[in-house]
Enzyme design. Structure first.
Site, short mmCIF file in Angstrom:
data_model
loop_
_atom_site.label_atom_id
_atom_site.label_comp_id
_atom_site.label_asym_id
_atom_site.label_seq_id
_atom_site.Cartn_x
_atom_site.Cartn_y
_atom_site.Cartn_z
N CYS A 126 6.91 -0.73 -4.84
CA CYS A 126 6.84 0.44 -5.72
C CYS A 126 5.41 0.56 -6.21
CB CYS A 126 7.80 0.27 -6.89
SG CYS A 126 7.66 1.55 -8.17
N CYS A 135 3.52 6.64 -2.82
CA CYS A 135 4.82 6.25 -3.38
C CYS A 135 5.69 5.86 -2.20
CB CYS A 135 5.45 7.40 -4.16
SG CYS A 135 7.16 7.09 -4.69
#
Length: 268
Positions: free
Chosen positions: A73, A183
């Site tokens: 992440c 992302c």
């Protein structure tokens, strides 16, 4: 085979990293822990994000005796790695936006970074750009909506191309030629993004580089955790009370044989 790898994300975006790891380590045990109760991370206060992530990751890493942790992440990687390295003695791998390869690849010397609002505003991101994209025009685009579109796709829903086009319109107007997907959710909808942006825009993510780093670190540091286990163990753990039937199906299709809520997981 090494002891299990713990892969962590706020939602299903880290599965894009999981897929790359499975390509190079097809028989490796993995535990995929996703904190979907607090999704999306890009909008959380930094102190809240750090405390929750460190507690969750350390708890699960110790339960499964992990050989290595991947923080799959970008939003979390910019903040939680120091805290994890203080508490865990195993290798910790974070995700870094592919600014350096994008700067090398861009013919127009005009690149973009598409990430969550949290990643966009962090000083770490600015430092990456200053260090690796000198001489390039770099534009920053923040979106949490794309995270939810990726979540919906993996749950079996069709991608809303109208919403996607609206999110990508500023990028289309910018005329850049290289876009960093900052992302881990975004590679899941990369084909739809490419359809809208056109082949004149190259899309880059960090998945392959992360998988290569994992292989290196396992071989370099985890030899004491080699285990003899002929049955692959792929476990997915979520932090909400339940997940959709569609997402459960997709996880099973990826090979996960145990898909449970953290509240009911018995993995100790």
């Amino acid at each position: 085979m090494f002891g299990p790898i713990l892969i962590f994300d706020s939602g299903i975006g880290g599965l894009s990293i999981f897929d790359e790891i499975r390509k190079v380590l097809p028989d490796q045990d993995c535990c995929y822990l996703f904190d979907n109760a607090r999704l999306p991370y890009g909008e959380l206060e930094e102190s809240v994000l750090i405390k929750g992530c460190v507690e969750l990751i350390c708890e699960q890493a110790l339960k499964i005796d992990a050989s290595l942790v991947v923080v799959a992440c970008n939003s979390a990687s910019t903040l939680v790695l120091p805290g994890l390295r203080e508490r865990l003695s195993i290798p910790i791998v974070g995700v870094v936006p592919a600014i350096k390869p994008a700067a090398k690849l861009s013919i127009a010397r005009h690149i973009g970074l598409l990430a969550t609002p949290g990643t966009i505003k962090r000083s770490y991101t600015r430092e990456l750009i200053e260090q690796f994209a000198d001489g390039c025009k770099v534009e920053l685009f923040g979106s949490s909506e794309l995270v939810m579109l990726a979540e919906a796709k993996l749950a079996g829903e069709s991608v809303d191309l109208i919403k996607l086009r609206a999110q990508l319109e500023p990028i289309r107007q910018s005329k850049l030629d290289t876009l960093v997907l900052g992302c881990t959710h975004f590679p899941i909808i990369a084909s739809e993004m490419q359809q809208i942006l056109g082949n004149g825009v190259k899309l880059l993510d960090s998945g392959v580089a992360i998988a290569q780093r994992v292989v290196f670190l396992l071989n370099e540091f985890s030899l004491d955790k080699v285990v003899d286990n002929r049955t692959k163990n792929l476990t997915a753990i979520y932090t909400t009370a339940e997940i959709s039937a569609g997402l459960t199906t997709r996880l099973a299709e990826k090979g996960f044989t145990k898909i449970v809520s953290r509240s009911s997981a018995n993995l100790g």
